[in-house]
Write an enzyme that holds these catalytic residues in place. Structure first.
Site, PDB file in Angstrom:
ATOM      1  N   THR A  49       0.860  -1.177   0.000  1.00 43.45           N
ATOM      2  CA  THR A  49       0.000   0.000   0.000  1.00 43.45           C
ATOM      3  C   THR A  49       0.901   1.233   0.000  1.00 43.45           C
ATOM      4  O   THR A  49       2.131   1.123  -0.012  1.00 43.45           O
ATOM      5  CB  THR A  49      -0.905   0.030   1.249  1.00 43.45           C
ATOM      6  OG1 THR A  49      -0.106   0.349   2.413  1.00 43.45           O
ATOM      7  CG2 THR A  49      -1.580  -1.316   1.475  1.00 43.45           C
ATOM      8  N   CYS A  50       0.276   2.416   0.037  1.00 42.57           N
ATOM      9  CA  CYS A  50       1.089   3.640   0.035  1.00 42.57           C
ATOM     10  C   CYS A  50       1.900   3.779   1.318  1.00 42.57           C
ATOM     11  O   CYS A  50       2.911   4.480   1.349  1.00 42.57           O
ATOM     12  CB  CYS A  50       0.202   4.865  -0.170  1.00 42.57           C
ATOM     13  SG  CYS A  50      -1.101   5.033   1.061  1.00 42.57           S
ATOM     14  N   ARG A  52       2.924   0.954   3.335  1.00 41.57           N
ATOM     15  CA  ARG A  52       3.708  -0.222   3.728  1.00 41.57           C
ATOM     16  C   ARG A  52       3.857  -1.194   2.566  1.00 41.57           C
ATOM     17  O   ARG A  52       2.999  -1.263   1.674  1.00 41.57           O
ATOM     18  CB  ARG A  52       3.069  -0.928   4.919  1.00 41.57           C
ATOM     19  CG  ARG A  52       1.767  -1.619   4.631  1.00 41.57           C
ATOM     20  CD  ARG A  52       1.201  -2.305   5.872  1.00 41.57           C
ATOM     21  NE  ARG A  52       0.789  -1.339   6.870  1.00 41.57           N
ATOM     22  CZ  ARG A  52       1.318  -1.243   8.081  1.00 41.57           C
ATOM     23  NH1 ARG A  52       2.271  -2.073   8.457  1.00 41.57           N
ATOM     24  NH2 ARG A  52       0.909  -0.333   8.939  1.00 41.57           N
ATOM     25  N   SER A 107      -1.623   1.326  11.774  1.00 45.39           N
ATOM     26  CA  SER A 107      -1.840   2.270  10.686  1.00 45.39           C
ATOM     27  C   SER A 107      -1.436   3.693  11.072  1.00 45.39           C
ATOM     28  O   SER A 107      -1.347   4.019  12.258  1.00 45.39           O
ATOM     29  CB  SER A 107      -3.311   2.272  10.262  1.00 45.39           C
ATOM     30  OG  SER A 107      -3.692   1.019   9.763  1.00 45.39           O
ATOM     31  N   GLU A 112      -8.011   2.802  11.169  1.00 50.67           N
ATOM     32  CA  GLU A 112      -8.598   3.009   9.834  1.00 50.67           C
ATOM     33  C   GLU A 112      -9.007   1.660   9.243  1.00 50.67           C
ATOM     34  O   GLU A 112      -8.311   0.650   9.405  1.00 50.67           O
ATOM     35  CB  GLU A 112      -7.619   3.762   8.923  1.00 50.67           C
ATOM     36  CG  GLU A 112      -6.287   3.076   8.677  1.00 50.67           C
ATOM     37  CD  GLU A 112      -6.302   2.245   7.422  1.00 50.67           C
ATOM     38  OE1 GLU A 112      -7.332   2.250   6.717  1.00 50.67           O
ATOM     39  OE2 GLU A 112      -5.302   1.569   7.154  1.00 50.67           O
ATOM     40  N   PRO A 113     -10.163   1.604   8.566  1.00 46.79           N
ATOM     41  CA  PRO A 113     -10.723   0.320   8.140  1.00 46.79           C
ATOM     42  C   PRO A 113     -10.207  -0.200   6.798  1.00 46.79           C
ATOM     43  O   PRO A 113     -10.363  -1.379   6.505  1.00 46.79           O
ATOM     44  CB  PRO A 113     -12.225   0.633   8.038  1.00 46.79           C
ATOM     45  CG  PRO A 113     -12.280   2.087   7.673  1.00 46.79           C
ATOM     46  CD  PRO A 113     -11.092   2.726   8.348  1.00 46.79           C
ATOM     47  N   GLN A 114      -9.599   0.661   5.966  1.00 47.19           N
ATOM     48  CA  GLN A 114      -9.228   0.241   4.613  1.00 47.19           C
ATOM     49  C   GLN A 114      -8.200  -0.881   4.602  1.00 47.19           C
ATOM     50  O   GLN A 114      -8.189  -1.720   3.694  1.00 47.19           O
ATOM     51  CB  GLN A 114      -8.680   1.431   3.807  1.00 47.19           C
ATOM     52  CG  GLN A 114      -9.706   2.464   3.424  1.00 47.19           C
ATOM     53  CD  GLN A 114      -9.956   3.479   4.536  1.00 47.19           C
ATOM     54  OE1 GLN A 114      -9.310   3.427   5.582  1.00 47.19           O
ATOM     55  NE2 GLN A 114     -10.887   4.381   4.323  1.00 47.19           N
ATOM     56  N   GLY A 189     -10.934  19.662  -4.728  1.00 43.83           N
ATOM     57  CA  GLY A 189      -9.675  19.009  -4.382  1.00 43.83           C
ATOM     58  C   GLY A 189      -9.879  17.712  -3.616  1.00 43.83           C
ATOM     59  O   GLY A 189     -10.984  17.168  -3.528  1.00 43.83           O
ATOM     60  N   GLU A 190      -8.788  17.222  -3.017  1.00 48.42           N
ATOM     61  CA  GLU A 190      -8.808  15.921  -2.348  1.00 48.42           C
ATOM     62  C   GLU A 190      -9.768  15.894  -1.167  1.00 48.42           C
ATOM     63  O   GLU A 190     -10.532  14.932  -0.991  1.00 48.42           O
ATOM     64  CB  GLU A 190      -7.389  15.578  -1.881  1.00 48.42           C
ATOM     65  CG  GLU A 190      -7.270  14.221  -1.213  1.00 48.42           C
ATOM     66  CD  GLU A 190      -5.848  13.908  -0.779  1.00 48.42           C
ATOM     67  OE1 GLU A 190      -5.663  12.947  -0.019  1.00 48.42           O
ATOM     68  OE2 GLU A 190      -4.914  14.631  -1.209  1.00 48.42           O
TER      69      GLU A 190
END
Length: 424
Positions: A49-50, A52, A107, A112-114, A189-190
């Protein structure tokens, strides 16, 4: 047999290194197969992932150095550079690490659930590659089960810890039914994208995205079934908007007190909930002085986020205890599996000896030997053969001074030291 969890994450490596060690989805299957072919890993999975890149492995004997060398070579890094930021966990520590990661305890944003979904994807890809076998497969299933228990039995994921989510959660407190509310989002934006996603998931009746360029607003609106307008169209949209959330890069306010006052009159003073996430502010501070306007700034949201993080940290202790229980349960089941293998081998040996003695008895019967004598000889022969190997080993252990092993044998065969005396 050894489990290994090896990798880097946001705590140990810079963004630059994490980017270089990341695996693209297209690389994963080939990388997994190469990993099992080149290193002593019998089973393997990769989570990338971004934040890890981690390798989960099952090996006959732990050999993390060979895996680190493979990982460095695969991504064209020096082994020294990778070793400086990599961590290695083995056996129960590896199991604990996987369960903590899946539960959101490791995390960047606690709870966080993702990450659980990302780990399930890593497992699915490894199965597709054929690099997950019975042992790593059992570990993944135990990990998913523990993470689910953590989510169900603790509040670690309940309270919002992102500014976007906090804004939507505040809106839910003011409007009990968001299905009848309209939202005006200013910017594209984000942060506004995250706000739009959360509002869409909450079933908001209508979302309008206002931006300086209609093209950018349209791209975002299309993703969530929203309506795109220019900033110049805000006054008309403001009249029908119950929720207004703004986050632009403007250096000056783009929504003033006068425009909001006119909208309130047309709304017959139906309340408007406003959140100004921008720095500098998008909404004039004086708007907060108006009756029927609930205006929150990014500082207000940070207070909510900080409070919720504190709440999650309190839940994290309970989550750690559940992870500990999950590790102990899995390792116990693993030890039981080892006993099953030994028992299977012992049973096969006993059945072979039995078959040999039965065949000998059948030959004696065919040659006319009396049945009583054949049965007695069968019993003696089978008893002697079953006891032969344990007897030889116990004598050897005794000669070597292995009295601990003798005590284990006494327990294993359920022997009572006084049984002979009591039977006399």
């Amino acid at each position: 047999m050894a489990f290994i969890a090896l990798g880097i994450n946001h705590k140990t490596a810079s963004v630059d290194v994490r980017e270089r060690v990341a695996f693209t989805p297209e690389q994963l299957v080939e990388a997994l197969q190469q990993l099992c072919r080149i290193t002593p890993s019998r089973e393997a999975a990769i989570l990338s992932t971004c934040n890890r890149s981690e390798l989960y492995l099952e090996q006959d004997h732990p050999s993390a150095d060979e895996v680190l060398a493979w990982l460095a070579g695969y991504h064209n890094l020096s082994l020294e550079e990778l070793r400086a930021c990599a961590y290695v966990h083995q056996d129960d520590a590896a199991v604990r690490h996987m369960m903590r990661v899946a539960s959101g305890l490791d995390s960047m944003v606690l709870g966080e659930p993702q990450i659980l979904g990302q780990m399930k994807s890593a497992y699915a890809v490894a199965r597709e590659a054929g690099t997950v076998g019975p042992l790593l497969g059992r570990l993944f299933q135990a990990t998913f089960s523990t993470a689910k228990t953590v989510r169900t039995d603790t509040a670690i994921g309940e309270n919002p810890v992102s500014v976007a989510f906090a804004a939507v959660s505040l809106a839910r407190q003011i409007f009990s039914d968001l299905h009848r509310s309209q939202a005006l989002l200013i910017g594209a934006g984000e942060t506004i994208t995250l706000v739009a996603r959360h509002l869409h998931e909450q079933g908001v009746k209508r979302i309008v995205v206002a931006n300086r360029t209609l093209e950018r607003a349209s791209l975002l609106a299309e993703e969530f079934g929203a309506h795109a307008v220019l900033l110049a169209d805000m006054p008309q949209e403001l009249v029908n908007s119950d929720i207004v959330i703004s986050s632009t890069a403007s250096q000056l306010p783009i929504l003033g007190k006068g425009a909001v006052e006119r909208a309130l009159k047309q709304r017959r003073h139906k309340p408007i909930f406003m959140v100004d996430i921008a720095v500098p502010r998008d909404i004039e501070p004086e708007v907060g002085e108006l009756d029927d306007v609930y205006l929150y700034t990014v500082d207000d949201l940070h207070e909510v986020v900080a409070e919720n993080l504190k709440s999650r940290q309190g839940a994290a202790q309970a989550a750690e205890e559940l992870v500990g229980a999950g590790v102990e349960d899995f390792m116990q089941r693993l030890r039981e599996l080892a006993a099953v293998d030994v028992l299977r081998a012992y049973r096969q040996q006993a059945e072979r000896l039995r078959d040999e003695e039965v065949a000998k008895a059948q030959r004696l019967l065919q040659n006319g030997t009396a049945a009583d004598e054949v049965l007695a000889q069968l019993a003696r022969g089978l008893t002697n053969k079953l006891l032969h190997a344990p007897s030889v080993q116990l004598k050897k252990l005794s000669a070597d001074g292995r009295f601990d092993a003798l005590a284990v044998a006494q327990e294993l065969f359920a022997l009572d030291e006084g049984s002979d005396k009591s039977s006399q």
